[in-house]
Motif scaffolding. Sequence first.
Motif, short mmCIF file in Angstrom:
data_model
loop_
_atom_site.label_atom_id
_atom_site.label_comp_id
_atom_site.label_asym_id
_atom_site.label_seq_id
_atom_site.Cartn_x
_atom_site.Cartn_y
_atom_site.Cartn_z
N GLN A 164 -0.95 -27.83 -3.36
CA GLN A 164 0.78 -26.90 -4.34
C GLN A 164 1.39 -27.38 -4.57
N VAL A 165 2.14 -29.02 -3.83
CA VAL A 165 2.91 -29.82 -4.03
C VAL A 165 2.99 -30.37 -5.06
N ASP A 166 3.93 -30.00 -6.60
CA ASP A 166 3.26 -31.23 -7.65
C ASP A 166 4.41 -31.99 -8.37
N THR A 167 5.26 -32.46 -7.04
CA THR A 167 6.05 -33.75 -7.00
C THR A 167 5.40 -34.53 -8.03
N PRO A 168 5.88 -35.84 -9.17
CA PRO A 168 4.86 -36.84 -9.21
C PRO A 168 5.09 -38.23 -7.65
N GLU A 169 5.76 -38.49 -6.99
CA GLU A 169 5.04 -39.43 -5.84
C GLU A 169 4.13 -37.98 -5.02
N HIS A 170 4.09 -37.06 -4.65
CA HIS A 170 3.15 -36.82 -3.61
C HIS A 170 1.68 -36.45 -4.81
N LYS A 171 2.04 -35.86 -5.74
CA LYS A 171 0.75 -36.36 -6.30
C LYS A 171 0.09 -37.86 -6.71
N ALA A 172 1.21 -39.48 -6.93
CA ALA A 172 0.38 -40.16 -6.60
C ALA A 172 -0.08 -40.61 -5.19
N THR A 209 11.25 -44.12 -0.45
CA THR A 209 10.36 -42.92 -1.50
C THR A 209 9.47 -42.53 -0.16
N SER A 210 9.01 -41.69 0.45
CA SER A 210 8.11 -40.93 0.88
C SER A 210 7.50 -39.74 -0.51
N PRO A 211 5.89 -39.54 -0.19
CA PRO A 211 5.20 -38.67 -1.05
C PRO A 211 6.37 -37.43 -0.69
N LEU A 212 7.05 -37.12 -0.01
CA LEU A 212 8.00 -36.16 -0.06
C LEU A 212 8.96 -35.85 -0.52
N GLY A 213 9.39 -37.27 -0.98
CA GLY A 213 10.50 -37.37 -1.46
C GLY A 213 11.76 -38.60 -0.57
N PRO A 214 12.82 -38.16 -1.52
CA PRO A 214 13.63 -39.52 -0.40
C PRO A 214 13.72 -39.57 1.07
N VAL A 215 13.90 -40.71 1.75
CA VAL A 215 14.14 -40.07 3.16
C VAL A 215 14.50 -41.55 3.75
N THR A 216 16.50 -41.43 4.53
CA THR A 216 17.02 -41.77 4.53
C THR A 216 16.58 -42.48 6.37
N PHE A 217 16.81 -42.73 6.97
CA PHE A 217 17.14 -43.54 8.97
C PHE A 217 18.94 -43.17 8.84
N ARG A 218 18.85 -42.25 8.67
CA ARG A 218 20.63 -42.65 9.36
C ARG A 218 20.88 -44.02 10.69
N ALA A 219 22.11 -44.26 10.09
CA ALA A 219 22.52 -45.21 10.84
C ALA A 219 22.57 -44.42 12.69
N ILE A 220 23.79 -43.78 12.15
CA ILE A 220 24.26 -42.90 13.39
C ILE A 220 23.45 -42.83 14.53
N ASP A 221 22.24 -42.40 14.52
CA ASP A 221 20.97 -41.49 15.11
C ASP A 221 19.58 -41.56 14.79
#
Length: 403
Positions: A285-293, A345-357
């Motif tokens: 059901q997820v139809d974002t461009p990054e997921h569709k690709a 930019t993952s298939p689920l959208g932007p992801v950041t690895f936080r510096a703090i933890d």
Amino acid sequence: MNRFARTAKSAVLGAVLAATATTAWAADPIRIGEINSYTGLPAFTIPYRNGWELAVEEVNAKGGLLGGRKLEVVSRDDSGKPEDAVRIASELVNSEKVVALAGTFFSHIGLAVSDFAARNKTLFIAAEPLTDAVTWEKGNRYTFRLRPSTYMQAAMLVEEAAKLPAKRWVTVAPNYEYGQSAVASFKALLKAKRPDVEFVSEQWPAQGKIDAGSTVQALNAANPDAIFNVTFGPDLSKFVREGTTRGLFDNRAVVSLLTGEPEYLDPLKGEAPEGWIVTGYPQEQVDTPEHKAFRDAYMKRFNDYPRLGSIVGYSTFQALAAAIEKAGSTDTEKLVDAMKGLNITSPLGPVTFRAIDHQATMGAYVGKVALKGGKGVMVDWRYADGAKYLPADDEVAKRRPKE
């Protein structure tokens, strides 16, 4: 031959040798060590392996990294045993000369490899282990985690659980690090939003060995208004079947971690428990461009639809490739510094690895289970951005050791 000619010949020879050396260096692969419980939980880990294989193939098809070096993965099965995982990690680092480690599924195994990474100063991306301790109480400089933790997913579910009229809650979870962490987070977060609730019973079946009949009987005896479930895999199937047969779920709300993931929902088929509030992945059901690709590429490559594990494997190696390019090196300390604050930019959208933890902000889908066409699907779902379900920095600082 005069001196000028000899000098010119030497210069040409030197240039050829330098070019040859550069080509040899560029062709030298970048080796990554990968560890997971392939025989222990194939429903998740096989799609996970497909995911990282697709990511590696894409990186290499685009010319590799650092001027043409290909990614090469040395993968091992930990047999679901922490001691085996640590032994394998040592072999990968010391004999196979990998530049980083990735993977693991079970939380106690992830923690064991994380401890190895800290002691041996090796970058480790914990792909799947969900226990909060990976990035908080037992966090270290060398370990990063991709998936949303038990705290994060519990917080997502608590938003919905707090809206229920239920006051008497029971919990059921596998009796190891992941289950314990999930229940602790859910109880604390729900009590903070709803001081009127009480937890009247807890059941702790051994992972993979649930006695579903006695577990359901004990939960029923507590006469709860609602249930928080953390079982997964074959244990979930047994729990759902027995609970349905004995009426445990009749007129009771159930809030359930991971149940909406295809790995666990699909095997239930027509027995999928309608109305449960779950975290999961409604892949169709997820139809974002990054997921569709991603979904199109995955289905073309494997002739199968992706599971949540596929997303995790793919995104883990996306992150590794991005960190290597950002660092401009395979030096461990430079890679660790590159991972801090890394954006992908993952298939689920932007992801950041936080510096703090070192926790990634990957989110999860939250919705309900319904039956359609004789199988379970997620409905009324939303994507919960992981960044919105993390505690304040000062709280993290209290829980995480200083580097």
